[in-house]
Design a protein around this motif. Structure first.
Motif, short mmCIF file in Angstrom:
data_model
loop_
_atom_site.label_atom_id
_atom_site.label_comp_id
_atom_site.label_asym_id
_atom_site.label_seq_id
_atom_site.Cartn_x
_atom_site.Cartn_y
_atom_site.Cartn_z
N GLU A 1 17.17 -1.29 -3.45
CA GLU A 1 16.80 -0.48 -4.61
C GLU A 1 15.30 -0.24 -4.70
O GLU A 1 14.84 0.45 -5.60
CB GLU A 1 17.27 -1.17 -5.90
N ALA A 2 14.51 -0.78 -3.75
CA ALA A 2 13.05 -0.70 -3.85
C ALA A 2 12.46 0.34 -2.90
O ALA A 2 11.39 0.13 -2.34
CB ALA A 2 12.44 -2.07 -3.59
N ARG B 1 12.78 2.01 -13.54
CA ARG B 1 11.65 1.22 -14.05
C ARG B 1 11.01 0.43 -12.91
O ARG B 1 9.77 0.31 -12.85
CB ARG B 1 12.16 0.28 -15.15
N ILE B 2 11.83 -0.14 -12.03
CA ILE B 2 11.30 -0.87 -10.87
C ILE B 2 10.46 0.06 -10.01
O ILE B 2 9.38 -0.31 -9.54
CB ILE B 2 12.46 -1.49 -10.06
N HIS B 3 10.94 1.27 -9.78
CA HIS B 3 10.19 2.23 -8.97
C HIS B 3 8.81 2.49 -9.57
O HIS B 3 7.80 2.47 -8.85
CB HIS B 3 10.98 3.53 -8.85
N TRP C 1 1.91 -1.56 -6.07
CA TRP C 1 1.67 -1.30 -4.65
C TRP C 1 0.34 -0.59 -4.46
O TRP C 1 -0.44 -0.93 -3.57
CB TRP C 1 2.83 -0.45 -4.11
N GLN C 2 0.05 0.41 -5.32
CA GLN C 2 -1.18 1.16 -5.22
C GLN C 2 -2.39 0.30 -5.58
O GLN C 2 -3.41 0.32 -4.88
CB GLN C 2 -1.12 2.39 -6.14
N VAL C 3 -2.25 -0.47 -6.67
CA VAL C 3 -3.36 -1.33 -7.09
C VAL C 3 -3.67 -2.37 -6.02
O VAL C 3 -4.83 -2.63 -5.69
CB VAL C 3 -3.02 -2.01 -8.43
N MET C 4 -2.63 -2.97 -5.42
CA MET C 4 -2.85 -3.97 -4.39
C MET C 4 -3.44 -3.34 -3.13
O MET C 4 -4.31 -3.94 -2.48
CB MET C 4 -1.56 -4.70 -4.05
#
Length: 490
Positions: A306-307, A389-391, A398-401
């Motif tokens: 689902e990710a 919501r997970i997306h 993901w972007q911040v990291m």
């Protein structure tokens, strides 16, 4: 405590009164009887021990005089709080009975195999206490729709669904759940299956164990990815002497000589575990062609189905399978919750029937109440909302990291290709990721060293994994900065 079974040793030289006093004082010291808690009545204790009521009464009166119990008129006997204050309570306060060396059992000598292993993924038990937990596979309570889940649990516990979770269904699953998996979950991965081709499991790991138990024998040539899932490697190594490792490159598991003569391959095409590499469409087709030539069975562990939130997700390997040789394993651990322990297998109906029979011998079926609650969660559309919501949440993290890693650890990270919830890093020459993990923990940063993911001893010392499913986006930059400081300190 009233239901606790006490017993006396009639052969002991101590009197019955003395033994009753010892039994109760041990229970108080161990914390099994709490301050102010009533002890069994003299009548109940006498009946349970098979002694006269007078014997019990005299023992209780002695304990009152010693300060362990207090008597209340017309109410009975209770543990005296002042006595407890003077004792060292807890399990450690109960001394085990002395046992001679001759009477002891050498359990290791009796075991036909030993399953304990110290090469497991590093994760402190109190990881939630640390402010920067870059751990993998955990759920953020801020993302999970607790109210909706609670409502589904309430519905499942109601009289309407009583039969769904109170009856022993032997080997059968919740019909509503298998229907929802076949109708709602599998089509998202391009898979067409009927409910009879679906088996519910206690998570993906239970699914892998069932498959291995059914298809892997001592001489079965089995292939798995290198690096790969440590628990799967331990599982397979205890079943076969012919386990081989298959390398992974930027397109996924490599198709070549390592697969020749293999009977079964365990792989993670969507998000390689742990590097997050997504197997390309060309590699998937090449793998299926090789499987057809080698008569190879493939177990596709789609543990994070689902990710997929970066670009269009590739179809599952099983959706491209025309021969029925791919066994699909899914899990709700990365979306609903890992503690729920719900997963599933989708495969040929004949194989599912055998897996179902094997599961019945092990545990019959996963708990019916969990199955029905999950089925209602899916049927009511809550799972679809959760995935969206997970997306949104994971994409932001993901972007911040990505930005934080580029700033503090440039060139170390392998960015997930189609989503997921972790980054795989390769540090500079000479880095010991296990040492870094210990140093970072002092800064409140939890990371997972990469060495346990490799079969080859000493491999992966420079690698480590950073998960972001359980850390808020606003904490990520400082966590990565502290990780950089820990690297510099080494």
């Amino acid at each position: 405590m009233r239901e606790t079974l006490f017993h006396l040793e009639r052969s002991q030289p101590a009197t019955l009164q003395a033994q009753i006093r010892e039994v109760l004082t041990r229970a108080i010291a161990a914390g099994r009887l709490q301050p102010g808690e009533p002890v069994p009545s003299t009548r109940a204790m006498a009946g349970q021990l098979g002694v006269s009521r007078n014997t019990v009464t005299l023992a209780y009166q002695a304990l009152v005089s010693e300060g362990f119990l207090m008597a209340r008129e017309r109410s009975g006997y209770f543990v005296d709080a002042q006595a407890v204050d003077g004792l060292s309570t807890g399990p450690q306060a109960t001394e085990p009975r002395p046992q001679s060396a001759e009477a002891g059992i050498d359990w290791r000598a009796r075991m036909v195999e030993h399953c304990a292993d110290d090469r497991l993924v590093f994760r402190p038990a109190d990881w939630q206490r640390h402010p920067f937990p870059f751990v993998y596979g955990q759920v953020d309570a801020q993302v999970f729709p607790i109210a909706e889940w609670r409502d589904c649990v309430r519905q499942a516990m109601g009289r309407r669904w009583l039969d769904a979770w109170t009856l022993d269904r032997y080997s059968e699953d919740d019909a509503l759940l298998t229907e929802e998996i076949a109708r709602r979950i599998l089509p998202r991965r391009g898979i067409s299956a009927s409910p009879s081709q679906v088996l519910v499991t206690l998570g993906a790991q239970n699914a892998l164990y069932l498959i291995a138990a059914l298809l892997v024998g001592r001489n079965t040539p089995v292939a798995m990815e290198e690096p790969g899932y440590p628990d799967l490697r331990l599982m397979l190594a205890r079943r076969t002497d012919a386990l081989r490792q298959v390398s992974v490159d930027h397109d996924g598991v490599m198709v070549g000589a390592a697969l020749e003569g293999a009977s079964i391959l365990f792989c993670t095409p969507s998000h390689h575990y742990p590097t997050t590499v997504t197997m390309s469409l060309e590699r998937r087709r090449a793998l299926l062609d090789a499987a057809r030539r080698e008569s190879l069975v493939i177990v596709e562990d789609d543990y994070e189905f689902e990710a997929n939130y970066i670009g269009a997700p590739l179809p599952a390997l099983k959706s491209l399978d025309e021969d029925g040789r791919v066994i699909y394993v899914g899990s709700f651990s990365k979306s609903l919750m890992p503690g729920l322990r719900l997963g599933f297998i989708a495969a040929d109906e004949a194989l599912i029937a055998e897996l179902r029979a094997l599961r019945r011998l092990m545990l019959r079926h996963p708990p019916g109440n969990n199955q029905r609650a999950a089925a209602l969660f899916l049927a009511n559309g809550h799972f679809d909302v959760l995935v969206r919501r997970i997306h949104r949440t994971y994409r932001e993290r993901w972007q911040v990291m990505s930005e934080a890693l580029e700033r503090h650890l440039p060139g170390w990270a392998r960015s997930p290709g189609f989503g997921g919830s972790s980054y795989w890093l390769t540090g500079a020459e000479g880095l010991d990721a296990a040492q870094l993990a210990r140093r970072a923990l002092d800064e409140g940063v939890v990371i997972e060293p990469g060495e346990p993911f490799f079969a080859q001893a000493g491999a992966g010392r420079r690698n480590f994994r950073l998960g972001f499913s359980s850390i808020p986006a606003d904490r990520i930059p400082e966590g990565i900065a502290r990780l950089r400081a820990a690297c510099d300190a080494l």
